[in-house]
Design a protein around this motif. Structure first.
Motif, short mmCIF file in Angstrom:
data_model
loop_
_atom_site.label_atom_id
_atom_site.label_comp_id
_atom_site.label_asym_id
_atom_site.label_seq_id
_atom_site.Cartn_x
_atom_site.Cartn_y
_atom_site.Cartn_z
N SER A 250 -15.75 -17.56 12.85
CA SER A 250 -15.70 -16.36 12.01
C SER A 250 -16.81 -16.38 10.95
CB SER A 250 -14.34 -16.24 11.35
OG SER A 250 -14.10 -17.36 10.52
N ARG A 251 -17.21 -17.56 10.50
CA ARG A 251 -18.31 -17.65 9.54
C ARG A 251 -19.61 -17.16 10.15
NH1 ARG A 251 -18.65 -23.49 7.03
NH2 ARG A 251 -20.37 -22.54 5.92
N ILE A 252 -19.78 -17.40 11.43
CA ILE A 252 -21.02 -17.01 12.11
C ILE A 252 -20.99 -15.53 12.48
CG2 ILE A 252 -22.46 -17.44 14.15
CD1 ILE A 252 -22.45 -19.71 12.07
N THR A 253 -19.88 -15.06 13.02
CA THR A 253 -19.80 -13.66 13.47
C THR A 253 -19.82 -12.67 12.31
OG1 THR A 253 -17.40 -13.79 13.59
CG2 THR A 253 -18.62 -14.20 15.63
N SER A 254 -19.34 -13.09 11.12
CA SER A 254 -19.32 -12.18 9.98
C SER A 254 -20.55 -12.34 9.09
CB SER A 254 -18.04 -12.39 9.17
OG SER A 254 -18.04 -13.69 8.61
N PHE A 255 -21.57 -13.04 9.56
CA PHE A 255 -22.76 -13.29 8.77
C PHE A 255 -23.57 -12.01 8.57
CE2 PHE A 255 -27.30 -14.35 8.51
CZ PHE A 255 -27.29 -15.19 7.41
N ALA A 256 -23.93 -11.75 7.32
CA ALA A 256 -24.81 -10.64 6.97
C ALA A 256 -25.88 -11.19 6.03
CB ALA A 256 -24.04 -9.52 6.30
N GLN A 257 -27.14 -11.03 6.40
CA GLN A 257 -28.23 -11.66 5.66
C GLN A 257 -28.26 -11.26 4.18
OE1 GLN A 257 -30.43 -14.00 6.98
NE2 GLN A 257 -31.02 -14.28 4.86
N ARG A 258 -28.13 -9.99 3.88
CA ARG A 258 -28.22 -9.55 2.49
C ARG A 258 -27.06 -10.11 1.66
NH1 ARG A 258 -28.49 -3.30 1.41
NH2 ARG A 258 -26.93 -3.55 3.00
N ARG A 259 -25.86 -10.05 2.22
CA ARG A 259 -24.69 -10.59 1.52
C ARG A 259 -24.83 -12.10 1.33
NH1 ARG A 259 -19.23 -9.50 4.37
NH2 ARG A 259 -20.00 -11.23 5.59
N ASN A 260 -25.36 -12.76 2.35
CA ASN A 260 -25.58 -14.20 2.26
C ASN A 260 -26.59 -14.53 1.16
OD1 ASN A 260 -25.25 -16.97 3.37
ND2 ASN A 260 -27.44 -16.73 3.74
N ASP A 261 -27.67 -13.76 1.08
CA ASP A 261 -28.67 -13.99 0.04
C ASP A 261 -28.06 -13.84 -1.35
OD1 ASP A 261 -30.52 -14.43 2.01
OD2 ASP A 261 -31.44 -12.44 1.86
N GLU A 262 -27.22 -12.82 -1.54
CA GLU A 262 -26.57 -12.60 -2.83
C GLU A 262 -25.64 -13.77 -3.18
OE1 GLU A 262 -24.60 -8.88 -2.25
OE2 GLU A 262 -26.47 -7.73 -2.32
N ARG A 263 -24.90 -14.24 -2.18
CA ARG A 263 -23.99 -15.37 -2.41
C ARG A 263 -24.77 -16.64 -2.73
NH1 ARG A 263 -19.35 -14.80 2.25
NH2 ARG A 263 -18.30 -13.02 1.32
N MET A 264 -25.87 -16.86 -2.04
CA MET A 264 -26.68 -18.06 -2.29
C MET A 264 -27.24 -18.04 -3.72
SD MET A 264 -26.45 -20.08 0.21
CE MET A 264 -27.76 -21.23 -0.12
N ILE A 265 -27.68 -16.88 -4.18
CA ILE A 265 -28.18 -16.78 -5.56
C ILE A 265 -27.05 -17.06 -6.54
CG2 ILE A 265 -29.05 -15.15 -7.28
CD1 ILE A 265 -30.71 -13.90 -4.97
N LYS A 266 -25.88 -16.52 -6.26
CA LYS A 266 -24.72 -16.77 -7.12
C LYS A 266 -24.36 -18.25 -7.12
CE LYS A 266 -19.87 -15.50 -7.63
NZ LYS A 266 -18.75 -14.79 -7.02
N ASN A 267 -24.37 -18.87 -5.93
CA ASN A 267 -24.06 -20.29 -5.82
C ASN A 267 -25.08 -21.13 -6.58
OD1 ASN A 267 -21.80 -19.88 -4.28
ND2 ASN A 267 -22.78 -20.34 -2.34
#
Length: 112
Positions: free
Chosen positions: A63-80
């Motif tokens: 589910s982590r792979i199938t729900s991957f969205a690049q923009r959302r991931n980038d936002e989360r990485m910046i937050k992290n």
């Protein structure tokens, strides 16, 4: 750390001689992604501020792979990454507490 890696390599190579080069990356990945007892965190998360994706998850389309969205991931990485310093500070406090408890236990056994 080195002792742990060498011991893990020895265990992986008991039946297979001379293939340490192939097994080295697997052992290092396992070391970096396993939570350490002292900190409760993985070395990977302490470095990058995120959980590692295990190769099995990629091949099985978790589910982590199938729900991957690049923009959302980038936002989360910046937050992290913004919270990474605080994350490290918390671990530093745990480390200091552990070292103090270890010293107290050692000093209790010392006879003057």
């Amino acid at each position: 750390m080195n002792k742990t890696i060498v011991n893990s390599l020895k265990k992986r190579l008991e039946g297979v001689k001379g293939n340490w080069v192939e097994e080295q990356s697997n052992v290092l990945w396992a070391y970096r992604t396993m939570p350490k007892r002292l900190t409760g965190k993985t070395p990977f998360s302490m470095t990058y501020g995120a959980k590692a994706v295990v190769p099995v998850e990629v091949s099985l389309l978790s589910s982590r792979i199938t729900s991957f969205a690049q923009r959302r991931n980038d936002e989360r990485m910046i937050k992290n990454l913004d919270g990474l310093e605080e994350h490290r500070d918390i671990v530093a406090v745990r480390l200091t507490d552990y070292q103090q408890r270890l010293a107290q236990g050692y000093n209790r056994k010392v006879k003057s």
